[in-house]
Design an enzyme around this catalytic site. Structure first.
Site, PDB file in Angstrom:
ATOM      1  CB  SER A 127      -0.823   0.099   1.557  1.00  4.59           C
ATOM      2  OG  SER A 127      -1.429   1.241   1.593  1.00  4.59           O
ATOM      3  CE1 TYR A 154      -4.358  -2.660   5.439  1.00  7.84           C
ATOM      4  CE2 TYR A 154      -3.770  -0.236   5.516  1.00  7.84           C
ATOM      5  CZ  TYR A 154      -4.030  -1.512   4.725  1.00  7.84           C
ATOM      6  OH  TYR A 154      -3.949  -1.466   3.488  1.00  7.84           O
ATOM      7  CE  LYS A 158      -1.737  -4.243   3.363  1.00 12.39           C
ATOM      8  NZ  LYS A 158      -1.923  -5.621   2.653  1.00 12.39           N
TER       9      LYS A 158
END
Ligand code: UD1
Length: 346
Positions: A127, A154, A158
């Site tokens: 991302s 979150y 990544k």
């Protein structure tokens, strides 16, 4: 039929669109998904779009023995596209351990099993969140921009997952990888058979917007118009989900044809164009003829002011480019919302 590809999270939003594009390109697809944020009906819809029913197993990537057995059942899987992950930024702040367990554990299991089952490569869903707020001189952002401390668990998963892949390959594991850093995926399949189906109140802009336009939500709140941008609202790079899906197909082609220049490669997947939240709202109204009820509200904690991609590397190296106009993309999101109502879903 070309090689067998495993798609984890293949009944999800981006996963389902990618399965369609893989099948269109001739690949045989095996989907695994724990259905925590999607439904098995999606497999029927994929079949309706392509005429080919992908194999599907309800399986959680945290289930190591189950994964091992699945690789034994579907022998000869050549590569993996790994979508399966928890992805709500806000929830990750409330439940960090859930995010670390799900997102890190799933990847570790896959990486451990790949050599045993002769799987050559893995495409990982990363991302633009890894860049945080890029410094102004780094906009549009290239893959060389510094990785900033993650704003949420979150985002941290990544970053850590990118490192886990690099470390595993540096240690000599006989696999390669392509990390795709997505910007803001939006829109739906042009058939309106596949799209984003959030559970409960949507957190992301487009599902909230289309649910407001159809009357499920009363009004959309624009989170802040006092940012240092031309109209004061945040700027994002909104990438059509089918275009994004196609990037995965070229990444798989590249892995299997051994054209990678490094064992781990990273590509930004965006349009190269930044659009503000207010510009997006106006583009939606223009493209669909639907008036949107919205108000300006407070900033949302943790939001990045502005980020958009320099996709030159993906354009040149992968031969991939975002093609769909923002108007067509917004119309596809609207048609999907209309179709959900027709089907009595939302
Ligand atoms: C975030 C994550 C991204 C993640 C994605 C998926 C960051 C920096 N980005 O993207 O990595 O993949 O979620 O969940 O962590 N907005 C409104 N009103 C709304 C909803 C959103 O004004 O009701 C605005 C937001 O303030 C933001 C823009 O719309 O400026 C896009 O928001 P959203 O769709 O939630 O995506 P990101 O936060 O950009």
């Amino acid at each position: 039929m070309k090689e067998r590809i495993l798609v984890t999270g293949g009944t999800g939003y981006i996963g389902s669109h990618t399965v369609v594009e893989l099948q269109n390109a001739g690949y045989e697809v095996i989907i695994i998904d724990n259905l925590s944020n999607s439904s098995a009906d999606v497999v029927d819809n994929i079949e309706q779009v392509t005429g080919i029913r992908p194999a599907f197993e309800k399986l959680d990537c945290l289930d190591f023995a189950g994964l091992d057995a699945m690789f034994g059942k579907y022998k000869g899987i050549k590569a993996i596209i790994h979508f399966a992950a928890s992805k709500a930024v806000g929830e990750s702040v409330q439940k960090p351990l859930l995010y670390y367990r799900n997102n890190l554990g799933s990847l570790i299991n896959l990486l451990e099993l790949m050599p045993k089952h002769g799987v050559e490569g893995i495409v990982f869903s990363s991302s633009c969140t890894v860049y945080g707020q890029p410094d102004p001189e780094n906009l549009p952002v290239t893959e060389k921009a510094p990785i900033k401390k993650a704003e949420s668990p979150y985002g941290n998963t990544k970053q850590i997952n990118e490192e886990i892949i690099r470390d595993t390959i540096a240690s000599g594991a006989p696999i390669t990888s392509i990390l795709l850093r997505y910007f803001n995926p939006i829109g739906a399949h042009p058939t309106a058979l596949l799209g984003e189906l959030p559970n409960g109140v949507p957190q992301n802009l487009i599902p909230y917007l289309t649910q407001t336009a159809i009357g499920i939500r009363e009004k959309l709140t624009v989170f802040g118009d006092d940012y240092n941008t031309p109209d004061g609202s945040c700027i994002r790079d909104f990438i059509n989900v089918v275009d994004l899906a196609k990037a995965h197909v070229v990444a798989i082609d590249r892995i299997l044809s051994k054209k990678q220049k490094d064992k781990v490669e990273v590509f930004n997947i965006g349009t190269g164009r930044g659009l503000s939240v207010l510009e997006l709202i106006h583009a939606f109204e223009k493209a669909t003829g639907v008036k949107l009820n919205y108000e300006i509200g407070k900033r949302r904690a943790g939001d990045i002011e502005q980020v958009w991609a320099d996709p030159a590397l993906a354009n040149e190296e992968l031969g991939w480019k975002a093609e769909t106009s923002i108007e067509d993309t917004l119309r596809s999101a609207w048609n999907w919302q209309l179709k959900l109502r027709e089907r009595g879903i939302q």
